[in-house]
Write a protein that holds these residues in place. Structure first.
Motif, PDB file in Angstrom:
ATOM      1  N   LEU A 113      27.327  27.886   3.439  1.00  0.00           N
ATOM      2  CA  LEU A 113      27.793  27.697   2.065  1.00  0.00           C
ATOM      3  C   LEU A 113      27.364  26.348   1.501  1.00  0.00           C
ATOM      4  O   LEU A 113      27.069  26.228   0.323  1.00  0.00           O
ATOM      5  N   ARG A 114      27.301  25.328   2.367  1.00  0.00           N
ATOM      6  CA  ARG A 114      26.894  23.995   1.903  1.00  0.00           C
ATOM      7  C   ARG A 114      25.445  23.944   1.447  1.00  0.00           C
ATOM      8  O   ARG A 114      25.055  23.067   0.698  1.00  0.00           O
ATOM      9  N   ARG A 115      24.634  24.847   1.966  1.00  0.00           N
ATOM     10  CA  ARG A 115      23.185  24.757   1.721  1.00  0.00           C
ATOM     11  C   ARG A 115      22.643  25.897   0.881  1.00  0.00           C
ATOM     12  O   ARG A 115      21.430  26.039   0.769  1.00  0.00           O
ATOM     13  N   THR A 116      23.503  26.708   0.333  1.00  0.00           N
ATOM     14  CA  THR A 116      23.009  27.866  -0.417  1.00  0.00           C
ATOM     15  C   THR A 116      23.662  27.976  -1.783  1.00  0.00           C
ATOM     16  O   THR A 116      24.727  27.386  -2.022  1.00  0.00           O
ATOM     17  N   PRO A 118      24.379  31.139  -4.773  1.00  0.00           N
ATOM     18  CA  PRO A 118      24.200  32.539  -5.153  1.00  0.00           C
ATOM     19  C   PRO A 118      23.450  32.653  -6.473  1.00  0.00           C
ATOM     20  O   PRO A 118      23.671  31.862  -7.387  1.00  0.00           O
ATOM     21  N   LEU A 119      22.545  33.623  -6.565  1.00  0.00           N
ATOM     22  CA  LEU A 119      21.793  33.867  -7.801  1.00  0.00           C
ATOM     23  C   LEU A 119      22.154  35.256  -8.326  1.00  0.00           C
ATOM     24  O   LEU A 119      23.007  35.934  -7.753  1.00  0.00           O
ATOM     25  N   HIS A 120      21.452  35.687  -9.371  1.00  0.00           N
ATOM     26  CA  HIS A 120      21.684  37.028  -9.919  1.00  0.00           C
ATOM     27  C   HIS A 120      21.286  38.097  -8.906  1.00  0.00           C
ATOM     28  O   HIS A 120      20.521  37.841  -7.974  1.00  0.00           O
ATOM     29  N   HIS A 123      20.946  37.808  -4.858  1.00  0.00           N
ATOM     30  CA  HIS A 123      20.039  36.932  -4.112  1.00  0.00           C
ATOM     31  C   HIS A 123      20.742  35.606  -3.815  1.00  0.00           C
ATOM     32  O   HIS A 123      21.667  35.207  -4.526  1.00  0.00           O
ATOM     33  N   VAL A 124      20.269  34.938  -2.786  1.00  0.00           N
ATOM     34  CA  VAL A 124      20.832  33.631  -2.430  1.00  0.00           C
ATOM     35  C   VAL A 124      19.681  32.670  -2.152  1.00  0.00           C
ATOM     36  O   VAL A 124      18.738  33.000  -1.433  1.00  0.00           O
ATOM     37  N   ARG A 125      19.786  31.480  -2.752  1.00  0.00           N
ATOM     38  CA  ARG A 125      18.720  30.479  -2.616  1.00  0.00           C
ATOM     39  C   ARG A 125      19.133  29.394  -1.627  1.00  0.00           C
ATOM     40  O   ARG A 125      20.290  28.963  -1.618  1.00  0.00           O
ATOM     41  N   TRP A 126      18.205  28.976  -0.803  1.00  0.00           N
ATOM     42  CA  TRP A 126      18.416  27.850   0.118  1.00  0.00           C
ATOM     43  C   TRP A 126      18.166  26.585  -0.694  1.00  0.00           C
ATOM     44  O   TRP A 126      17.096  26.427  -1.278  1.00  0.00           O
ATOM     45  N   THR A 127      19.125  25.669  -0.785  1.00  0.00           N
ATOM     46  CA  THR A 127      19.027  24.587  -1.772  1.00  0.00           C
ATOM     47  C   THR A 127      18.566  23.245  -1.212  1.00  0.00           C
ATOM     48  O   THR A 127      18.372  22.302  -1.964  1.00  0.00           O
ATOM     49  N   VAL A 128      18.434  23.128   0.101  1.00  0.00           N
ATOM     50  CA  VAL A 128      18.073  21.811   0.654  1.00  0.00           C
ATOM     51  C   VAL A 128      16.663  21.835   1.235  1.00  0.00           C
ATOM     52  O   VAL A 128      16.131  22.899   1.549  1.00  0.00           O
ATOM     53  N   ALA A 129      16.086  20.620   1.362  1.00  0.00           N
ATOM     54  CA  ALA A 129      14.699  20.543   1.840  1.00  0.00           C
ATOM     55  C   ALA A 129      14.607  20.906   3.322  1.00  0.00           C
ATOM     56  O   ALA A 129      13.641  21.540   3.753  1.00  0.00           O
ATOM     57  N   ALA A 166      11.018  35.792  -2.597  1.00  0.00           N
ATOM     58  CA  ALA A 166      10.571  34.958  -1.479  1.00  0.00           C
ATOM     59  C   ALA A 166      11.667  33.965  -1.099  1.00  0.00           C
ATOM     60  O   ALA A 166      12.251  33.318  -1.956  1.00  0.00           O
ATOM     61  N   GLY A 167      11.935  33.870   0.190  1.00  0.00           N
ATOM     62  CA  GLY A 167      12.899  32.881   0.681  1.00  0.00           C
ATOM     63  C   GLY A 167      14.346  33.229   0.451  1.00  0.00           C
ATOM     64  O   GLY A 167      15.228  32.413   0.721  1.00  0.00           O
ATOM     65  N   CYS A 168      14.641  34.432  -0.039  1.00  0.00           N
ATOM     66  CA  CYS A 168      16.035  34.805  -0.270  1.00  0.00           C
ATOM     67  C   CYS A 168      16.777  34.833   1.071  1.00  0.00           C
ATOM     68  O   CYS A 168      16.279  35.378   2.052  1.00  0.00           O
ATOM     69  N   VAL A 169      17.958  34.238   1.112  1.00  0.00           N
ATOM     70  CA  VAL A 169      18.744  34.246   2.353  1.00  0.00           C
ATOM     71  C   VAL A 169      20.101  34.918   2.136  1.00  0.00           C
ATOM     72  O   VAL A 169      21.106  34.519   2.713  1.00  0.00           O
ATOM     73  N   ALA A 170      20.103  35.944   1.274  1.00  0.00           N
ATOM     74  CA  ALA A 170      21.316  36.759   1.147  1.00  0.00           C
ATOM     75  C   ALA A 170      21.470  37.557   2.437  1.00  0.00           C
ATOM     76  O   ALA A 170      20.488  38.124   2.927  1.00  0.00           O
ATOM     77  N   VAL A 171      22.667  37.575   2.967  1.00  0.00           N
ATOM     78  CA  VAL A 171      22.901  38.269   4.237  1.00  0.00           C
ATOM     79  C   VAL A 171      22.449  39.728   4.162  1.00  0.00           C
ATOM     80  O   VAL A 171      21.829  40.253   5.081  1.00  0.00           O
ATOM     81  N   GLU A 172      22.717  40.373   3.019  1.00  0.00           N
ATOM     82  CA  GLU A 172      22.386  41.804   2.886  1.00  0.00           C
ATOM     83  C   GLU A 172      20.913  42.027   2.572  1.00  0.00           C
ATOM     84  O   GLU A 172      20.472  43.166   2.526  1.00  0.00           O
ATOM     85  N   HIS A 173      20.155  40.957   2.302  1.00  0.00           N
ATOM     86  CA  HIS A 173      18.751  41.132   1.921  1.00  0.00           C
ATOM     87  C   HIS A 173      17.802  40.782   3.062  1.00  0.00           C
ATOM     88  O   HIS A 173      16.652  40.440   2.835  1.00  0.00           O
ATOM     89  N   LEU A 174      18.299  40.835   4.290  1.00  0.00           N
ATOM     90  CA  LEU A 174      17.457  40.519   5.440  1.00  0.00           C
ATOM     91  C   LEU A 174      17.379  41.708   6.381  1.00  0.00           C
ATOM     92  O   LEU A 174      18.327  42.486   6.480  1.00  0.00           O
TER      93      LEU A 174
END
Ligand code: SF4
Ligand code: ZN
Length: 193
Positions: A113-116, A118-120, A123-129, A166-174
């Motif tokens: 949760l600290r590093r992600t 939620p998008l539309h 989808h979930v975006r990874w927010t840190v480098a 690309a790079g989506c890290v939604a649990v259901e999208h893997l």
């Protein structure tokens, strides 16, 4: 009649003053939260599914506070099922830490949760480098972290996103190789049927 994981009546049918249970995300899902068995794969699957419901529950803190305030470590039945997002075992560990006044360690879910963000469309975006996370003597990539939370099993083969982002890290999208193989077998079976 609708019931919560506590088996109590839903607000519209209950003859009582409103309280936090009225907006519980587990309304109508008592069976998921109180499985008959207390071991085995079905039990684990129901615990994981119940925890997912709790993740989005608006009254999770109130629920957990009540569980922690009312359950007793020595009464077996009082600790059945998931409450406030924690399994009986996790709550037992929490009681133990509270007794010893040990601070709560961050959980795997906290790390995610600290590093992600939620998008539309789910989808979930990874927010840190940094692309990986160390947790309990193990290194997780972003996808492995999401996978571990969603499935509680090791991936078989490479993890891929299935949603096209690309790079989506939604649990259901893997998916892992085993899931993709199983989907391929199903498509072949459908085509042949
Ligand atoms: S936190 Fe979980 S068990 Fe508690 S009310 Fe919400 S959904 Fe139900
Ligand atoms: Zn996605």
């Amino acid at each position: 009649m609708t019931t919560t994981r506590y088996g109590r009546r839903a607000p519209e049918t209950a003859d009582r003053a409103p309280n936090w249970r009225d907006t519980a995300a587990c309304l109508g899902q008592a069976a998921l939260f109180l499985p008959r068995r207390d071991t085995g794969p079905e039990y684990v699957a129901s615990m994981v599914a119940a925890k997912k419901v709790c993740e989005h529950c608006p009254v999770q803190q109130a629920c957990l506070d009540e569980a922690m305030a009312t359950e007793r470590a020595d009464t077996e039945n009082a600790r059945a099922g998931v409450r406030g997002g924690l399994t009986p075992q996790e709550r037992a560990a929490r009681y133990s830490r509270q007794r010893r006044r040990v601070p709560e360690p961050p959980t795997l879910l906290d790390q995610y949760l600290r590093r992600t963000e939620p998008l539309h469309d789910g989808h979930v975006r990874w927010t840190v480098a940094t692309k990986s996370v160390a947790f309990q003597d193990r290194q997780y990539t972003a996808a492995q972290l999401a996978w571990a939370l969603g499935t509680r099993r090791e991936p078989e083969g490479a993890l891929r996103t299935t949603c096209g982002m690309a790079g989506c890290v939604a649990v259901e999208h893997l998916s892992d190789e085993a899931m993709r193989n199983s989907a391929r077998r199903y498509r072949r079976w459908k085509a042949a049927a």
